[in-house]
Design a protein around this motif. Structure first.
Motif, PDB file in Angstrom:
ATOM      1  N   ALA A   1       0.731  -1.382   0.157  1.00  0.00           N
ATOM      2  CA  ALA A   1       0.049   0.121  -0.034  1.00  0.00           C
ATOM      3  C   ALA A   1       0.924   1.188  -0.088  1.00  0.00           C
ATOM      4  N   ASP A   2       2.077   1.384   0.351  1.00  0.00           N
ATOM      5  CA  ASP A   2       3.042   2.260   0.555  1.00  0.00           C
ATOM      6  C   ASP A   2       4.100   2.457  -0.454  1.00  0.00           C
ATOM      7  N   GLY A   3       3.843   1.473  -1.403  1.00  0.00           N
ATOM      8  CA  GLY A   3       4.762   1.342  -2.574  1.00  0.00           C
ATOM      9  C   GLY A   3       6.516   0.957  -2.343  1.00  0.00           C
ATOM     10  N   LYS A   4       6.314   0.416  -1.050  1.00  0.00           N
ATOM     11  CA  LYS A   4       7.974  -0.016  -0.456  1.00  0.00           C
ATOM     12  C   LYS A   4       7.756  -1.567  -0.879  1.00  0.00           C
ATOM     13  N   ALA A   5       9.164  -1.864  -1.047  1.00  0.00           N
ATOM     14  CA  ALA A   5       9.416  -3.425  -1.467  1.00  0.00           C
ATOM     15  C   ALA A   5       9.169  -4.569  -0.499  1.00  0.00           C
ATOM     16  N   SER A   6       8.742  -5.524  -1.265  1.00  0.00           N
ATOM     17  CA  SER A   6       8.155  -6.814  -0.598  1.00  0.00           C
ATOM     18  C   SER A   6       9.077  -8.000  -1.088  1.00  0.00           C
ATOM     19  N   ALA A   7       8.998  -8.970  -0.234  1.00  0.00           N
ATOM     20  CA  ALA A   7       9.940 -10.269  -0.496  1.00  0.00           C
ATOM     21  C   ALA A   7       8.951 -11.181  -0.212  1.00  0.00           C
ATOM     22  N   HIS A   8       9.293 -12.685  -0.970  1.00  0.00           N
ATOM     23  CA  HIS A   8       8.295 -13.633  -0.812  1.00  0.00           C
ATOM     24  C   HIS A   8       9.083 -14.917  -1.023  1.00  0.00           C
ATOM     25  N   GLU A   9       9.123 -15.642  -0.126  1.00  0.00           N
ATOM     26  CA  GLU A   9       9.922 -17.011  -0.027  1.00  0.00           C
ATOM     27  C   GLU A   9       8.802 -18.281   0.091  1.00  0.00           C
ATOM     28  N   GLU A  10       9.007 -19.503  -0.492  1.00  0.00           N
ATOM     29  CA  GLU A  10       7.908 -20.447  -0.270  1.00  0.00           C
ATOM     30  C   GLU A  10       8.657 -21.876  -0.423  1.00  0.00           C
ATOM     31  N   HIS A  11       8.103 -22.791   0.389  1.00  0.00           N
ATOM     32  CA  HIS A  11       8.295 -24.046   0.264  1.00  0.00           C
ATOM     33  C   HIS A  11       7.096 -25.032   0.291  1.00  0.00           C
ATOM     34  N   THR A  12       7.042 -26.101  -0.464  1.00  0.00           N
ATOM     35  CA  THR A  12       6.093 -27.198  -0.074  1.00  0.00           C
ATOM     36  C   THR A  12       6.797 -28.081   0.804  1.00  0.00           C
ATOM     37  N   VAL A  13       6.144 -28.436   1.958  1.00  0.00           N
ATOM     38  CA  VAL A  13       6.757 -29.583   2.842  1.00  0.00           C
ATOM     39  C   VAL A  13       5.484 -30.722   3.067  1.00  0.00           C
ATOM     40  N   ALA A  14       6.075 -31.758   3.133  1.00  0.00           N
ATOM     41  CA  ALA A  14       5.173 -32.836   3.818  1.00  0.00           C
ATOM     42  C   ALA A  14       5.472 -33.329   4.848  1.00  0.00           C
ATOM     43  N   VAL A  15       4.601 -33.543   5.994  1.00  0.00           N
ATOM     44  CA  VAL A  15       4.678 -33.851   7.561  1.00  0.00           C
ATOM     45  C   VAL A  15       4.478 -35.311   7.629  1.00  0.00           C
ATOM     46  N   PHE A  16       5.468 -35.859   8.175  1.00  0.00           N
ATOM     47  CA  PHE A  16       5.408 -37.331   8.668  1.00  0.00           C
ATOM     48  C   PHE A  16       5.442 -37.528  10.265  1.00  0.00           C
ATOM     49  N   LYS A  17       5.311 -38.537  10.782  1.00  0.00           N
ATOM     50  CA  LYS A  17       5.262 -38.556  12.346  1.00  0.00           C
ATOM     51  C   LYS A  17       6.615 -38.186  12.830  1.00  0.00           C
ATOM     52  N   ASP A  18       7.521 -38.567  12.159  1.00  0.00           N
ATOM     53  CA  ASP A  18       9.053 -38.285  12.962  1.00  0.00           C
ATOM     54  C   ASP A  18       9.856 -37.292  12.356  1.00  0.00           C
ATOM     55  N   ARG A  19       9.279 -36.509  10.980  1.00  0.00           N
ATOM     56  CA  ARG A  19       9.905 -35.669  10.537  1.00  0.00           C
ATOM     57  C   ARG A  19       8.846 -34.577   9.630  1.00  0.00           C
ATOM     58  N   THR A  20       9.599 -33.454   9.067  1.00  0.00           N
ATOM     59  CA  THR A  20       9.059 -32.618   8.131  1.00  0.00           C
ATOM     60  C   THR A  20       9.984 -32.636   6.973  1.00  0.00           C
ATOM     61  N   GLU A  21       9.587 -32.965   5.599  1.00  0.00           N
ATOM     62  CA  GLU A  21      10.223 -33.098   4.510  1.00  0.00           C
ATOM     63  C   GLU A  21      10.035 -31.845   3.719  1.00  0.00           C
ATOM     64  N   ILE A  22      11.180 -31.173   3.503  1.00  0.00           N
ATOM     65  CA  ILE A  22      10.960 -29.802   2.392  1.00  0.00           C
ATOM     66  C   ILE A  22      10.861 -30.504   0.967  1.00  0.00           C
ATOM     67  N   LEU A  23       9.906 -30.779   0.494  1.00  0.00           N
ATOM     68  CA  LEU A  23       9.966 -31.090  -0.922  1.00  0.00           C
ATOM     69  C   LEU A  23      10.256 -30.582  -1.923  1.00  0.00           C
ATOM     70  N   THR A  24      10.405 -29.021  -2.067  1.00  0.00           N
ATOM     71  CA  THR A  24      10.934 -28.320  -3.071  1.00  0.00           C
ATOM     72  C   THR A  24      12.262 -27.669  -2.897  1.00  0.00           C
ATOM     73  N   ALA A  25      13.046 -28.380  -2.025  1.00  0.00           N
ATOM     74  CA  ALA A  25      14.344 -27.839  -1.518  1.00  0.00           C
ATOM     75  C   ALA A  25      15.121 -27.840  -2.788  1.00  0.00           C
ATOM     76  N   LEU A  26      16.009 -26.947  -2.779  1.00  0.00           N
ATOM     77  CA  LEU A  26      16.868 -26.602  -4.230  1.00  0.00           C
ATOM     78  C   LEU A  26      18.079 -27.251  -4.159  1.00  0.00           C
ATOM     79  N   ASP A  27      18.475 -28.027  -3.045  1.00  0.00           N
ATOM     80  CA  ASP A  27      19.795 -28.963  -3.391  1.00  0.00           C
ATOM     81  C   ASP A  27      19.322 -30.487  -3.835  1.00  0.00           C
ATOM     82  N   TYR A  28      18.106 -30.568  -4.183  1.00  0.00           N
ATOM     83  CA  TYR A  28      17.818 -31.965  -4.756  1.00  0.00           C
ATOM     84  C   TYR A  28      18.438 -32.031  -6.049  1.00  0.00           C
ATOM     85  N   ALA A  29      19.206 -33.116  -6.317  1.00  0.00           N
ATOM     86  CA  ALA A  29      19.935 -33.371  -7.358  1.00  0.00           C
ATOM     87  C   ALA A  29      19.106 -33.671  -8.865  1.00  0.00           C
ATOM     88  N   GLY A  30      18.300 -34.252  -8.632  1.00  0.00           N
ATOM     89  CA  GLY A  30      17.195 -34.179  -9.782  1.00  0.00           C
ATOM     90  C   GLY A  30      17.360 -36.062 -10.083  1.00  0.00           C
TER      91      GLY A  30
END
Length: 251
Positions: A222-251
């Motif tokens: 609303a004031d014309g100043k800058a904004s930043a946006h960062e986002e990941h998709t994660v999956a929740v498991f009983k023993d961990r949360t996995e970052i599915l879109t992590a950029l260090d994935y080797a393909g």
């Protein structure tokens, strides 16, 4: 209604998310001053189609394969051949891939060239907010634990935390329950195994208030100043949360 995903569904969503991470690994280094936001959109669309996916945003009738938001544009920047990237810009690319019906969602803000220190700090803190939100996303916590983790860091730096838009469930549709606000408000369900969530801090240099552009899509500060946006998709498991879109994935 919150849709908990089974193992087969998470496997499909993971494949979509890994493909999205591969796309960002290829595209982000190519974002340069002088190109248009339509050029970025074209590169992303070509990658998706050449890997047997399609832009997830087409499900929502968005007029582009990805959202490309620059500086004071918070989210939903409509790609245009007339919108040119300049040295010093913050360029947020919000993308999702529909791969065999499974949806991924991630956003990365590119600091193009010689970004002014206060804008660089804004994006760096937004990344901290995302990491803190993900760390709070574990079985037994509640959605507002994610919100509080994001909000606490942003407020500590006197930034505005966008409250009119939020993260969400994802995987089988683009937007699913639950909503994940970046400051605690609204319903506060407990985090469960099987949830797949898009956590996405949208942090403003100034006010948290936003307005919508005349195109009906693009959201601006609303004031014309800058904004930043960062986002990941994660999956929740009983023993961990996995970052599915992590950029260090080797393909």
């Amino acid at each position: 209604m919150i849709r908990l995903k089974n193992d087969d569904e998470i496997t499909g969503i993971r494949k979509s998310c890994h493909l999205l991470a591969d796309m960002f690994n290829e595209i982000l280094p190519r974002v340069k001053a002088g190109m248009s936001t339509k050029d970025i959109d074209d590169m992303c669309k070509h990658f998706m189609l050449s890997h047997h996916g399609k832009p997830a945003w087409y499900r929502e009738n968005f007029p582009g394969a990805v959202c490309v938001s620059v500086n004071e544009e918070v989210i939903h920047g409509v790609p245009s051949s007339k919108k040119i990237i300049h040295d010093g810009d913050l360029v947020s690319i919000d993308a999702g891939i529909d791969l065999d019906g499974f949806i991924s969602d991630s956003t990365h803000t590119v600091q193009v060239g010689n970004v002014r220190p206060e804008w660089k700090a804004l994006d760096d803190v937004t990344r901290e907010c995302l990491a803190a939100g993900i760390a709070a996303c574990v079985v037994g916590n509640r959605i507002h634990d994610i919100s509080k983790a994001v909000n606490d860091i942003a407020v500590r730096h006197n930034y505005g935390v966008v409250y009119e838009y939020c993260g969400h469930g994802v995987g089988l549709d683009v937007h699913e329950d639950p909503s994940i606000p970046n400051c605690p408000s609204g319903p506060n369900p407990r985090i469960q195994a099987g949830m797949v969530l898009a956590i996405e801090p949208m942090i403003n240099l100034g006010t948290a208030d936003v307005v919508t552009a005349d195109n009906g899509w693009t959201v601006l500060t609303a004031d014309g100043k800058a904004s930043a946006h960062e986002e990941h998709t994660v999956a929740v498991f009983k023993d961990r949360t996995e970052i599915l879109t992590a950029l260090d994935y080797a393909g």
